[in-house]
Design a protein around this motif. Structure first.
Motif, PDB file in Angstrom:
ATOM      1  N   ARG A  11     -28.787  -7.242  12.312  1.00  0.00           N
ATOM      2  CA  ARG A  11     -27.423  -7.709  11.784  1.00  0.00           C
ATOM      3  C   ARG A  11     -27.058  -9.046  12.597  1.00  0.00           C
ATOM      4  NH1 ARG A  11     -26.039  -2.585  11.903  1.00  0.00           N
ATOM      5  NH2 ARG A  11     -26.807  -1.373  10.190  1.00  0.00           N
ATOM      6  N   PHE A  12     -26.646  -9.759  12.017  1.00  0.00           N
ATOM      7  CA  PHE A  12     -25.893 -11.284  12.362  1.00  0.00           C
ATOM      8  C   PHE A  12     -24.659 -11.256  11.886  1.00  0.00           C
ATOM      9  CE2 PHE A  12     -30.467 -12.627  12.966  1.00  0.00           C
ATOM     10  CZ  PHE A  12     -30.538 -12.524  14.151  1.00  0.00           C
ATOM     11  N   GLY A  13     -23.450 -10.637  12.483  1.00  0.00           N
ATOM     12  CA  GLY A  13     -22.379 -10.670  12.043  1.00  0.00           C
ATOM     13  C   GLY A  13     -22.509  -9.829  10.568  1.00  0.00           C
ATOM     14  N   GLY A  14     -22.170 -10.529   9.373  1.00  0.00           N
ATOM     15  CA  GLY A  14     -22.224  -9.809   8.127  1.00  0.00           C
ATOM     16  C   GLY A  14     -23.678  -9.750   7.589  1.00  0.00           C
ATOM     17  N   LEU A  15     -24.556 -10.613   7.757  1.00  0.00           N
ATOM     18  CA  LEU A  15     -25.829 -11.038   7.544  1.00  0.00           C
ATOM     19  C   LEU A  15     -26.743 -10.003   8.066  1.00  0.00           C
ATOM     20  CD1 LEU A  15     -27.824 -12.798   5.921  1.00  0.00           C
ATOM     21  CD2 LEU A  15     -28.220 -13.825   8.171  1.00  0.00           C
ATOM     22  N   THR A  16     -27.586  -9.101   7.161  1.00  0.00           N
ATOM     23  CA  THR A  16     -28.595  -8.233   7.663  1.00  0.00           C
ATOM     24  C   THR A  16     -29.857  -8.925   7.583  1.00  0.00           C
ATOM     25  OG1 THR A  16     -27.421  -6.218   6.902  1.00  0.00           O
ATOM     26  CG2 THR A  16     -29.651  -5.964   7.465  1.00  0.00           C
ATOM     27  N   ALA A  17     -30.275  -9.548   8.598  1.00  0.00           N
ATOM     28  CA  ALA A  17     -31.491 -10.350   8.649  1.00  0.00           C
ATOM     29  C   ALA A  17     -32.900  -9.653   8.364  1.00  0.00           C
ATOM     30  CB  ALA A  17     -31.510 -11.238   9.887  1.00  0.00           C
ATOM     31  N   VAL A  18     -32.687  -8.391   9.057  1.00  0.00           N
ATOM     32  CA  VAL A  18     -33.736  -7.475   9.037  1.00  0.00           C
ATOM     33  C   VAL A  18     -33.389  -6.132   8.567  1.00  0.00           C
ATOM     34  CG1 VAL A  18     -35.899  -6.291  10.253  1.00  0.00           C
ATOM     35  CG2 VAL A  18     -35.253  -8.765  10.627  1.00  0.00           C
ATOM     36  N   GLY A  35     -43.612 -14.065   3.421  1.00  0.00           N
ATOM     37  CA  GLY A  35     -42.488 -13.940   2.602  1.00  0.00           C
ATOM     38  C   GLY A  35     -41.543 -15.300   2.826  1.00  0.00           C
ATOM     39  N   PRO A  36     -40.956 -15.498   1.668  1.00  0.00           N
ATOM     40  CA  PRO A  36     -40.046 -16.712   1.678  1.00  0.00           C
ATOM     41  C   PRO A  36     -39.177 -17.136   2.773  1.00  0.00           C
ATOM     42  CG  PRO A  36     -39.387 -15.137  -0.177  1.00  0.00           C
ATOM     43  CD  PRO A  36     -40.321 -14.582   0.763  1.00  0.00           C
ATOM     44  N   ASN A  37     -39.162 -18.419   2.975  1.00  0.00           N
ATOM     45  CA  ASN A  37     -38.109 -18.750   4.172  1.00  0.00           C
ATOM     46  C   ASN A  37     -36.944 -18.149   4.162  1.00  0.00           C
ATOM     47  OD1 ASN A  37     -39.529 -20.920   5.359  1.00  0.00           O
ATOM     48  ND2 ASN A  37     -39.112 -22.157   3.828  1.00  0.00           N
ATOM     49  N   GLY A  38     -36.485 -17.874   5.116  1.00  0.00           N
ATOM     50  CA  GLY A  38     -35.315 -16.813   5.373  1.00  0.00           C
ATOM     51  C   GLY A  38     -35.291 -15.336   5.089  1.00  0.00           C
ATOM     52  N   ALA A  39     -36.785 -14.982   4.961  1.00  0.00           N
ATOM     53  CA  ALA A  39     -36.897 -13.515   4.841  1.00  0.00           C
ATOM     54  C   ALA A  39     -36.695 -12.606   5.915  1.00  0.00           C
ATOM     55  CB  ALA A  39     -38.329 -13.256   4.248  1.00  0.00           C
ATOM     56  N   GLY A  40     -36.744 -13.079   7.108  1.00  0.00           N
ATOM     57  CA  GLY A  40     -36.411 -12.223   8.131  1.00  0.00           C
ATOM     58  C   GLY A  40     -37.815 -12.148   9.244  1.00  0.00           C
ATOM     59  N   LYS A  41     -38.715 -13.130   8.868  1.00  0.00           N
ATOM     60  CA  LYS A  41     -39.999 -12.853   9.546  1.00  0.00           C
ATOM     61  C   LYS A  41     -39.929 -13.375  11.203  1.00  0.00           C
ATOM     62  CE  LYS A  41     -41.879 -15.876   6.857  1.00  0.00           C
ATOM     63  NZ  LYS A  41     -40.773 -16.293   6.018  1.00  0.00           N
ATOM     64  N   THR A  42     -39.167 -14.441  11.481  1.00  0.00           N
ATOM     65  CA  THR A  42     -39.202 -14.809  12.791  1.00  0.00           C
ATOM     66  C   THR A  42     -38.233 -14.042  13.508  1.00  0.00           C
ATOM     67  OG1 THR A  42     -39.844 -17.169  12.386  1.00  0.00           O
ATOM     68  CG2 THR A  42     -38.541 -16.704  14.361  1.00  0.00           C
ATOM     69  N   THR A  43     -37.105 -13.465  12.775  1.00  0.00           N
ATOM     70  CA  THR A  43     -36.248 -12.592  13.576  1.00  0.00           C
ATOM     71  C   THR A  43     -37.078 -11.337  13.894  1.00  0.00           C
ATOM     72  OG1 THR A  43     -34.385 -13.443  12.095  1.00  0.00           O
ATOM     73  CG2 THR A  43     -34.187 -11.150  13.088  1.00  0.00           C
ATOM     74  N   LEU A  44     -37.909 -10.851  13.137  1.00  0.00           N
ATOM     75  CA  LEU A  44     -38.687  -9.649  13.257  1.00  0.00           C
ATOM     76  C   LEU A  44     -39.470  -9.878  14.586  1.00  0.00           C
ATOM     77  CD1 LEU A  44     -38.974  -6.835  12.150  1.00  0.00           C
ATOM     78  CD2 LEU A  44     -40.645  -7.874  10.224  1.00  0.00           C
ATOM     79  N   PHE A  83     -44.002 -19.870  19.333  1.00  0.00           N
ATOM     80  CA  PHE A  83     -42.660 -20.110  18.717  1.00  0.00           C
ATOM     81  C   PHE A  83     -42.824 -20.957  17.533  1.00  0.00           C
ATOM     82  CE2 PHE A  83     -41.339 -18.811  22.883  1.00  0.00           C
ATOM     83  CZ  PHE A  83     -40.217 -18.010  22.583  1.00  0.00           C
ATOM     84  N   GLN A  84     -42.155 -20.785  16.599  1.00  0.00           N
ATOM     85  CA  GLN A  84     -42.294 -21.593  15.167  1.00  0.00           C
ATOM     86  C   GLN A  84     -42.155 -23.013  15.567  1.00  0.00           C
ATOM     87  OE1 GLN A  84     -40.015 -19.906  11.768  1.00  0.00           O
ATOM     88  NE2 GLN A  84     -40.638 -21.614  10.774  1.00  0.00           N
ATOM     89  N   ILE A  85     -40.968 -23.243  16.150  1.00  0.00           N
ATOM     90  CA  ILE A  85     -40.472 -24.479  16.848  1.00  0.00           C
ATOM     91  C   ILE A  85     -41.259 -24.552  18.051  1.00  0.00           C
ATOM     92  CG2 ILE A  85     -38.533 -26.067  17.221  1.00  0.00           C
ATOM     93  CD1 ILE A  85     -38.543 -24.972  14.388  1.00  0.00           C
TER      94      ILE A  85
HETATM   95  N1  LIG Z   1     -29.583 -16.091  15.731  1.00  0.00           N
HETATM   96  C1  LIG Z   1     -29.345 -15.988  14.600  1.00  0.00           C
HETATM   97  N2  LIG Z   1     -27.904 -16.077  14.108  1.00  0.00           N
HETATM   98  C2  LIG Z   1     -27.372 -15.834  12.950  1.00  0.00           C
HETATM   99  N3  LIG Z   1     -28.475 -15.954  11.844  1.00  0.00           N
HETATM  100  C3  LIG Z   1     -29.545 -15.894  12.170  1.00  0.00           C
HETATM  101  C4  LIG Z   1     -30.162 -15.984  13.586  1.00  0.00           C
HETATM  102  N4  LIG Z   1     -31.647 -16.012  13.438  1.00  0.00           N
HETATM  103  C5  LIG Z   1     -32.117 -15.960  11.978  1.00  0.00           C
HETATM  104  N5  LIG Z   1     -30.875 -15.828  11.562  1.00  0.00           N
HETATM  105  C6  LIG Z   1     -30.689 -15.887   9.822  1.00  0.00           C
HETATM  106  O1  LIG Z   1     -31.448 -14.718   9.437  1.00  0.00           O
HETATM  107  C7  LIG Z   1     -32.137 -14.863   8.385  1.00  0.00           C
HETATM  108  C8  LIG Z   1     -33.645 -14.551   8.539  1.00  0.00           C
HETATM  109  O2  LIG Z   1     -34.072 -15.944   9.481  1.00  0.00           O
HETATM  110  P1  LIG Z   1     -35.563 -15.952  10.042  1.00  0.00           P
HETATM  111  O3  LIG Z   1     -35.667 -14.796  10.428  1.00  0.00           O
HETATM  112  O4  LIG Z   1     -35.697 -17.206  10.751  1.00  0.00           O
HETATM  113  O5  LIG Z   1     -36.414 -16.138   8.617  1.00  0.00           O
HETATM  114  P2  LIG Z   1     -37.969 -16.517   8.288  1.00  0.00           P
HETATM  115  O6  LIG Z   1     -38.684 -16.621   9.619  1.00  0.00           O
HETATM  116  O7  LIG Z   1     -38.514 -15.356   7.460  1.00  0.00           O
HETATM  117  O8  LIG Z   1     -38.055 -17.904   7.487  1.00  0.00           O
HETATM  118  C9  LIG Z   1     -31.769 -16.317   8.023  1.00  0.00           C
HETATM  119  O9  LIG Z   1     -30.724 -16.015   7.105  1.00  0.00           O
HETATM  120  C10 LIG Z   1     -31.309 -16.999   9.186  1.00  0.00           C
HETATM  121  O10 LIG Z   1     -30.464 -17.920   9.003  1.00  0.00           O
END
Ligand SMILES: Nc1ncnc2c1ncn2[C@@H]1O[C@H](COP(=O)(O)OP(=O)(O)O)[C@@H](O)[C@H]1O
Ligand SMILES: [Mg+2]
Length: 240
Positions: A11-18, A35-44, A83-85
């Motif tokens: 979770r990032f604050g109120g957002l559950t990224a994974v 999965g689509p952009n913003g799905a949570g892949k890089t976070t994983l 890294f993606q970037i």
């Molecule tokens: N460090 C962070 N702080 C807050 N929100 C984040 C952070 N990293 C990613 N997010 C949010 O988590 C969600 C998933 O992002 P990300 O894992 O980059 O997706 P993907 O790689 O699938 O495109 C997005 O809504 C993104 O904005």
């Protein structure tokens, strides 16, 4: 399983990224994460590689619980990521960037140098060994990311969109590189939007949407799963 992701949530604050994602990567496999952009892949990836601690859930690698371990510890265990970037040390030469990676495994300069030279050949970067990393076009910088990760001698390599932005020739070369690394024993987990590459390379595919795992199957099944195609990939991803 070499890697086990068990009910991992971030979770990032109120957002559950994974959200409670579970899957495994068998030793020797090439597994795709799509999965689509913003799905949570890089976070994983950040959770697996130790760049971020999970809010809950466990991550096991090679039989050890690595949940919450720092990236350098995870790397020493044999788990490396790109890294993606892409973020090479811009001022350093291509060769020196890879030597930095090799120093995670040896303190001997000669060994690190030889290892880096070998990896530049493996990744087709030999001609650019003395160029400043920042001067490389994107296709070559992606290869440098892979070479730097390989210098840490990973058993499992996480690749985050290494084929994005490559021209068709570079794409073919990158796919051949991934295949040969896997053939030489490296297990691979890759995030990729280039569906032809994913379908060709992977033995299994995990589909993530809104932070949740929505499907996991062999490429054939994923490609023919109307639910996955319509809801998560869009018509543009239809490959047949
Ligand atoms: N460090 C962070 N702080 C807050 N929100 C984040 C952070 N990293 C990613 N997010 C949010 O988590 C969600 C998933 O992002 P990300 O894992 O980059 O997706 P993907 O790689 O699938 O495109 C997005 O809504 C993104 O904005
Ligand atoms: Mg991403």
């Amino acid at each position: 399983m070499l890697l086990e992701v068990d009910a991992v949530t971030k979770r990032f604050g109120g957002l559950t990224a994974v959200s409670a994602v579970s899957f495994g990567v068998a030793e020797g496999a090439v597994v795709g994460l799509i999965g689509p952009n913003g799905a949570g892949k890089t976070t994983l990836f950040n959770l697996i590689a130790g760049a971020l601690p999970p809010s809950s859930g466990r991550i096991r690698f090679a039989g050890a619980d690595i949940t919450g371990e720092k990236p350098h510890r995870v790397c020493r265990r044999g788990l490396a990521r790109t890294f993606q970037i892409v973020r090479p040390f811009g001022n350093l030469s291509v060769l020196d960037n890879v030597i930095v990676g090799a120093f995670t495994r040896t303190h001997d300069r000669r060994t690190a140098y030889d290892e880096a030279e070998r990896l530049l050949e493996t990744t087709g970067l030999g001609r650019w060994r003395d160029a400043a990393a920042r001067s490389l076009p994107i296709g070559l910088r992606k290869r440098l990311e892979v070479a730097r990760a390989l210098a840490t001698r990973p058993q499992l390599l996480l690749l985050d969109e290494v084929m994005n932005g490559l021209n068709p020739t570079e794409l073919t070369e990158m796919m051949a590189l991934i295949r040969s690394l896997n053939g030489a024993g490296t297990t691979i987990l890759l995030i990729e939007h280039v569906m032809a590459a994913v379908m060709n390379l992977c033995s299994r595919i995990v589909v993530i949407h809104h932070g949740e795992k929505v499907a996991e199957a062999a490429p054939r099944e994923i490609a023919h799963d109307p639910r996955v195609i319509e809801a998560y990939l869009g018509e543009a991803y239809l490959i047949e």
